[in-house]
Design a protein around this motif. Structure first.
Motif, short mmCIF file in Angstrom:
data_model
loop_
_atom_site.label_atom_id
_atom_site.label_comp_id
_atom_site.label_asym_id
_atom_site.label_seq_id
_atom_site.Cartn_x
_atom_site.Cartn_y
_atom_site.Cartn_z
N THR A 81 123.31 58.12 121.03
CA THR A 81 124.22 58.86 121.90
C THR A 81 124.97 59.97 121.17
O THR A 81 125.71 60.71 121.81
CB THR A 81 125.26 57.91 122.52
OG1 THR A 81 125.97 57.25 121.46
CG2 THR A 81 124.58 56.87 123.40
N SER A 82 124.81 60.10 119.86
CA SER A 82 125.55 61.11 119.10
C SER A 82 125.23 62.51 119.62
O SER A 82 124.07 62.89 119.74
CB SER A 82 125.20 61.02 117.61
OG SER A 82 123.81 61.17 117.42
N GLY A 83 126.29 63.25 119.95
CA GLY A 83 126.12 64.61 120.46
C GLY A 83 125.90 64.68 121.95
O GLY A 83 125.90 65.76 122.53
N THR A 84 125.69 63.55 122.61
CA THR A 84 125.50 63.54 124.06
C THR A 84 126.35 62.43 124.68
O THR A 84 126.65 61.43 124.04
CB THR A 84 124.03 63.27 124.44
OG1 THR A 84 123.64 61.98 123.97
CG2 THR A 84 123.12 64.33 123.84
N ARG A 85 126.71 62.64 125.92
CA ARG A 85 127.45 61.62 126.66
C ARG A 85 126.55 61.02 127.73
O ARG A 85 125.72 61.74 128.30
CB ARG A 85 128.69 62.22 127.32
CG ARG A 85 129.77 62.67 126.35
CD ARG A 85 130.97 63.17 127.13
NE ARG A 85 132.06 63.55 126.23
CZ ARG A 85 133.23 64.03 126.67
NH1 ARG A 85 133.46 64.16 127.98
NH2 ARG A 85 134.17 64.35 125.80
N PRO A 86 126.69 59.73 128.00
CA PRO A 86 125.92 59.15 129.09
C PRO A 86 126.19 59.90 130.40
O PRO A 86 127.30 60.34 130.65
CB PRO A 86 126.44 57.71 129.16
CG PRO A 86 126.95 57.43 127.78
CD PRO A 86 127.52 58.72 127.30
N ASP A 114 117.48 67.97 124.90
CA ASP A 114 116.98 68.01 123.54
C ASP A 114 118.09 67.58 122.58
O ASP A 114 119.27 67.64 122.90
CB ASP A 114 116.50 69.41 123.16
CG ASP A 114 115.49 69.37 122.02
OD1 ASP A 114 115.13 68.25 121.58
OD2 ASP A 114 115.05 70.44 121.57
N THR A 115 117.68 67.12 121.42
CA THR A 115 118.64 66.71 120.40
C THR A 115 117.99 66.85 119.04
O THR A 115 116.77 66.69 118.89
CB THR A 115 119.09 65.25 120.61
OG1 THR A 115 119.96 64.87 119.54
CG2 THR A 115 117.90 64.31 120.63
N LYS A 132 118.25 48.76 117.85
CA LYS A 132 119.57 48.44 117.29
C LYS A 132 120.65 49.32 117.90
O LYS A 132 121.76 48.86 118.20
CB LYS A 132 119.54 48.61 115.77
CG LYS A 132 118.72 47.55 115.05
CD LYS A 132 118.77 47.74 113.55
CE LYS A 132 118.01 46.64 112.83
NZ LYS A 132 118.01 46.82 111.35
N LEU A 133 120.34 50.60 118.09
CA LEU A 133 121.30 51.52 118.71
C LEU A 133 121.51 51.18 120.18
O LEU A 133 122.61 51.29 120.71
CB LEU A 133 120.82 52.96 118.56
CG LEU A 133 120.74 53.49 117.12
CD1 LEU A 133 119.99 54.82 117.09
CD2 LEU A 133 122.14 53.67 116.54
#
Length: 288
Positions: free
Chosen positions: A125-130, A150-151, A160-161
């Motif tokens: 989820t780093s850099g993006t929000r649900p 994109d990410t 695990k994440l």
């Protein structure tokens, strides 16, 4: 018109088949098994293809020139979570990554067009929000947003994440991943989902070269997640052994899903996505 837009209109006639009990009162278009107060009039919503034309309120049409149908308290909503694997191994092959996004976008569209609640999360989820949306008004935009997602984030292991990101309030959790991780880790995640009383669908998305690689000779293979390398001399025996191990791993994924009462489907680049959605998933009774 691209293929995404081509099957979008066909999807308008379909819906996801969710076995779990509905929640909420009257915010969706799915029919409850309750009677009595369930027949009480609630409000109106815009007519959608596939709705019963007999429910159109022609008095409202006369005033607005728009088709609305009456909504009753037996129309209950459900909440569906879609978790998309955005780790490096998924994004490393562009065609595979785009196929996974197209599948996630189409399933999200099906959720929203039924006036149900969507929770969409890119893992990591780093850099993006649900993404949290409800209602058909957001269906087309959400579809396009996911297609264009994109990410560039450095990532760890999807399972695990995912375990750290699980949300318990949904009736159905959909996982879209290549499944290239330890089965025992996925088993732990499934246990949590089952404890949350969630139905589980797992879609394994693979590229052509992952299913049937055509490498030969000496080469260096790089682990896209750990960025480690190993020198290998490819020959027919190694490739056959790889394919057998891939088949066993896929069978283990399918058995795991069955053990938890879930559904498993594999999607590869050779399979037309429209056919997968409108034929394969219908045959599997995940779409009707």
């Amino acid at each position: 018109m691209n293929r995404s837009e081509g099957y979008l209109r066909k999807l308008q006639q379909k819906r996801l088949v969710v076995r779990s009990k509905k929640r909420g009162l009257h915010n969706g278009t799915r029919q409850s098994s309750k009677f009595g107060s369930s027949l009480e009039f609630s409000d109106y919503r815009v007519y959608q293809p596939g709705d019963d034309v007999r429910q159109i309120d022609w008095n409202v049409y006369g005033r607005t020139q728009k088709h609305y149908i009456k909504r009753f308290l037996d129309e209950q909503e459900i909440s569906i979570a879609i978790y998309l694997d955005g780790t490096t191994s998924m994004r490393h092959i562009a065609t595979k990554w785009h196929l996974a996004k197209e599948l996630a976008a189409a399933l999200s569209y099906l959720v929203l067009k039924e006036e149900d609640r969507l929770f969409f999360s890119l893992i990591p989820t780093s850099g993006t929000r649900p993404l949290k949306k409800k209602g058909s008004i957001y269906s087309k935009k959400t579809f396009l947003d996911i297609i264009n997602l994109d990410t560039k984030a450095k990532t760890g292991e999807f399972v695990k994440l995912l375990e750290q990101s699980l949300v318990k309030k949904h009736q159905l959790s959909i996982l879209i991943t290549d499944g290239m991780e330890d089965i025992s880790l996925l088993d732990s995640v499934f246990k949590k989902m089952k404890a949350f009383k969630q139905e589980i669908w797992l879609f394994q998305v693979l590229s052509t070269e992952e299913v049937s690689p055509s490498y030969s000779g000496d080469m260096k293979l790089i682990d896209s997640e750990r960025e480690t390398a190993v020198n290998v001399s490819m020959n027919d025996a190694i490739l056959i052994d790889y394919q057998k191990r891939m088949e066993r791993h896929t069978e283990e994924l399918e058995r795991l899903c069955r053990r938890y009462g879930g559904a498993f489907m594999q999607l590869t680049e050779e399979r037309d996505l429209s056919t997968f959605l409108l034929r394969d998933m219908v045959k599997k009774r995940l779409i009707q």
